[in-house]
Design an enzyme around this catalytic site. Structure first.
Site, mmCIF file in Angstrom:
data_model
loop_
_atom_site.group_PDB
_atom_site.id
_atom_site.type_symbol
_atom_site.label_atom_id
_atom_site.label_comp_id
_atom_site.label_asym_id
_atom_site.label_seq_id
_atom_site.Cartn_x
_atom_site.Cartn_y
_atom_site.Cartn_z
ATOM 1 N N SER A 1 1.053 -1.389 0.303
ATOM 2 C CA SER A 1 -0.249 0.210 -0.228
ATOM 3 C C SER A 1 1.004 1.643 0.293
ATOM 4 O O SER A 1 2.012 1.179 0.907
ATOM 5 C CB SER A 1 -1.224 -0.122 1.400
ATOM 6 O OG SER A 1 -1.598 1.473 1.456
ATOM 7 N N TYR B 1 -1.606 -0.653 10.463
ATOM 8 C CA TYR B 1 -1.781 -0.572 9.014
ATOM 9 C C TYR B 1 -0.983 -0.465 8.250
ATOM 10 O O TYR B 1 -0.092 -1.828 7.439
ATOM 11 C CB TYR B 1 -3.115 -0.535 8.531
ATOM 12 C CG TYR B 1 -3.692 -0.386 7.301
ATOM 13 C CD1 TYR B 1 -3.689 -1.756 6.277
ATOM 14 C CD2 TYR B 1 -3.270 0.511 5.722
ATOM 15 C CE1 TYR B 1 -4.354 -1.534 4.938
ATOM 16 C CE2 TYR B 1 -2.882 0.450 4.188
ATOM 17 C CZ TYR B 1 -3.706 -0.940 4.040
ATOM 18 O OH TYR B 1 -3.927 -1.306 3.070
HETATM 19 P P1 NAP Z 1 -12.091 -4.928 0.324
HETATM 20 O O1 NAP Z 1 -12.972 -4.610 -0.939
HETATM 21 O O2 NAP Z 1 -12.089 -4.550 1.644
HETATM 22 O O3 NAP Z 1 -11.859 -6.960 0.018
HETATM 23 C C1 NAP Z 1 -11.402 -7.378 0.716
HETATM 24 C C2 NAP Z 1 -11.073 -8.489 0.771
HETATM 25 O O4 NAP Z 1 -10.384 -9.766 1.680
HETATM 26 C C3 NAP Z 1 -12.370 -9.331 0.524
HETATM 27 O O5 NAP Z 1 -12.510 -10.194 -0.354
HETATM 28 C C4 NAP Z 1 -12.576 -10.116 1.613
HETATM 29 O O6 NAP Z 1 -13.154 -11.111 1.607
HETATM 30 C C5 NAP Z 1 -11.180 -10.665 2.283
HETATM 31 N N1 NAP Z 1 -10.701 -10.692 3.192
HETATM 32 C C6 NAP Z 1 -10.846 -9.784 3.942
HETATM 33 N N2 NAP Z 1 -9.794 -10.515 5.677
HETATM 34 C C7 NAP Z 1 -9.684 -11.887 4.934
HETATM 35 C C8 NAP Z 1 -9.127 -12.393 5.623
HETATM 36 N N3 NAP Z 1 -8.855 -12.710 7.084
HETATM 37 N N4 NAP Z 1 -8.645 -14.387 4.814
HETATM 38 C C9 NAP Z 1 -9.290 -13.763 3.316
HETATM 39 N N5 NAP Z 1 -9.563 -12.865 2.806
HETATM 40 C C10 NAP Z 1 -9.758 -11.744 3.464
HETATM 41 O O7 NAP Z 1 -10.606 -4.292 -0.215
HETATM 42 P P2 NAP Z 1 -9.801 -4.134 -1.273
HETATM 43 O O8 NAP Z 1 -9.739 -2.512 -0.738
HETATM 44 O O9 NAP Z 1 -9.588 -4.292 -2.791
HETATM 45 O O10 NAP Z 1 -7.918 -4.031 -0.997
HETATM 46 C C11 NAP Z 1 -7.033 -5.414 -1.205
HETATM 47 C C12 NAP Z 1 -5.785 -5.044 -1.189
HETATM 48 O O11 NAP Z 1 -5.513 -4.455 -1.187
HETATM 49 C C13 NAP Z 1 -5.569 -5.693 0.643
HETATM 50 O O12 NAP Z 1 -4.556 -5.718 0.999
HETATM 51 C C14 NAP Z 1 -5.661 -3.862 1.173
HETATM 52 O O13 NAP Z 1 -4.583 -3.761 1.918
HETATM 53 C C15 NAP Z 1 -4.569 -3.487 -0.157
HETATM 54 N N6 NAP Z 1 -4.620 -1.655 -0.936
HETATM 55 C C16 NAP Z 1 -5.807 -1.330 -0.914
HETATM 56 C C17 NAP Z 1 -6.023 -0.096 -1.143
HETATM 57 C C18 NAP Z 1 -7.151 0.812 -1.488
HETATM 58 O O14 NAP Z 1 -7.519 2.151 -1.413
HETATM 59 N N7 NAP Z 1 -8.064 0.372 -1.662
HETATM 60 C C19 NAP Z 1 -5.320 0.854 -1.145
HETATM 61 C C20 NAP Z 1 -3.516 -0.087 -1.048
HETATM 62 C C21 NAP Z 1 -3.896 -1.198 -1.091
HETATM 63 P P3 NAP Z 1 -14.902 -11.011 2.527
HETATM 64 O O15 NAP Z 1 -15.362 -10.867 1.243
HETATM 65 O O16 NAP Z 1 -15.097 -12.456 2.478
HETATM 66 O O17 NAP Z 1 -15.188 -10.362 3.273
#
Ligand code: NAP
Length: 252
Positions: free
Chosen positions: A143, A157
């Protein structure tokens, strides 16, 4: 068993779901992992199948060693593991470090850092040519917070993601001679559910005017970078951490 399997952890929503869909189009057999949201994971797998691809779903908490074993056992039933996308990740309610308790810190590092390391370990055990594997690629989700520190919101985080950057570099060197590439992407502000999950449903809208491109990124824009790093087009990229942040958090 000549199928190329791609596991995406947290593939039910957001960046993981977009990655799973693009991977289906790219011809991978996609294993869509989810933590709790089975319906969302099945919808992603249905989309892939509707497009002529192959996909299965598997529940499992990446922070549980037993669940990680179950995820990789499910992958083995589908074919040869070619790619692991270590995408599952969580934030928490905004807090200062002074107010963070041990329970929060353990969850933050267990899912974001230890979960990714456990999954990478299982992937290396199957991919490494020195262990009888045929090589493969691991793409970790870091991130921009790893560089910015996320003060006043979730420094924990940011630190957990900083560890992912270091892990990416170290593991890449460790397995470079074993046919395994290890890369990461560092997304900026991406429009997904994660912000609302962390108690800040308006975070993206509030930050948009201050973002270099005056817009957030989409999950698919991050997914495209992930799929490129996973592909043979990136055959000499290992230990690389690609910023997909619309110029946010770029260091000189
Ligand atoms: P999101 O929309 O909140 O989706 C999270 C996903 O992770 C969901 O599919 C969830 O499953 C799954 N999950 C959560 N806890 C889990 C666990 N313990 N074991 C297995 N699966 C789990 O998140 P996102 O924004 O797409 O983020 C994806 C990645 O990108 C993350 O690593 C996040 O830190 C990183 N990231 C995101 C952003 C941003 O702005 N969005 C920025 C930088 C980095 P369920 O649907 O079953 O809950």
């Amino acid at each position: 068993m000549s199928e190329r399997v791609l596991i995406v952890t947290g593939g039910s929503r957001g960046i993981g779901a977009a990655t799973a869909r693009l991977a289906g189009v790219a011809g991978y057999v996609v294993l869509v992992n989810y933590a709790a949201n089975r319906a969302a994971a099945e919808a992603v797998a249905d989309d892939i199948r509707a497009g002529g691809g192959r996909a299965e779903t598997v529940s499992g908490d990446v922070g549980s060693e037993a669940d990680v074993h179950a995820i990789f056992a499910a992958a083995e039933r589908l074919g040869r593991l070619a790619v692991l996308v270590n995408n599952a990740g969580v934030v928490d309610q905004p807090a200062t470090v002074a107010d963070m308790d041990l329970k929060r810190l353990e969850r933050m590092f267990r899912i974001n850092t230890i979960g990714s390391i456990l999954c990478a370990r299982e992937a290396v055990r199957r991919m490494s040519t020195s262990r009888g594997g045929e090589g493969g690629v691991i793409v970790n989700l870091s991130s921009a917070a790893a560089k910015l520190g996320a003060p006043g919101q979730y420094v924990d985080y940011a630190a957990a993601k900083g560890a992912i950057d270091t892990f990416t570099v170290g593991l890449a060197k460790e397995v470079a001679g074993e046919g395994v590439r290890v890369c990461a992407v560092r997304p900026g502000i991406i429009e997904t559910d994660i912000h609302a999950s962390g108690g800040l449903p308006n975070r993206v809208a509030e930050m948009t005017p201050g973002l270099p491109m005056r817009r957030p990124g989409s999950a698919e824009e991050v997914a495209r970078a992930i799929l490129w790093l996973a592909s043979d087009e990136a055959s000499y990229s290992s230990g690389a951490i690609l910023d997909v942040s619309g110029a946010r958090a770029i260091l000189p």
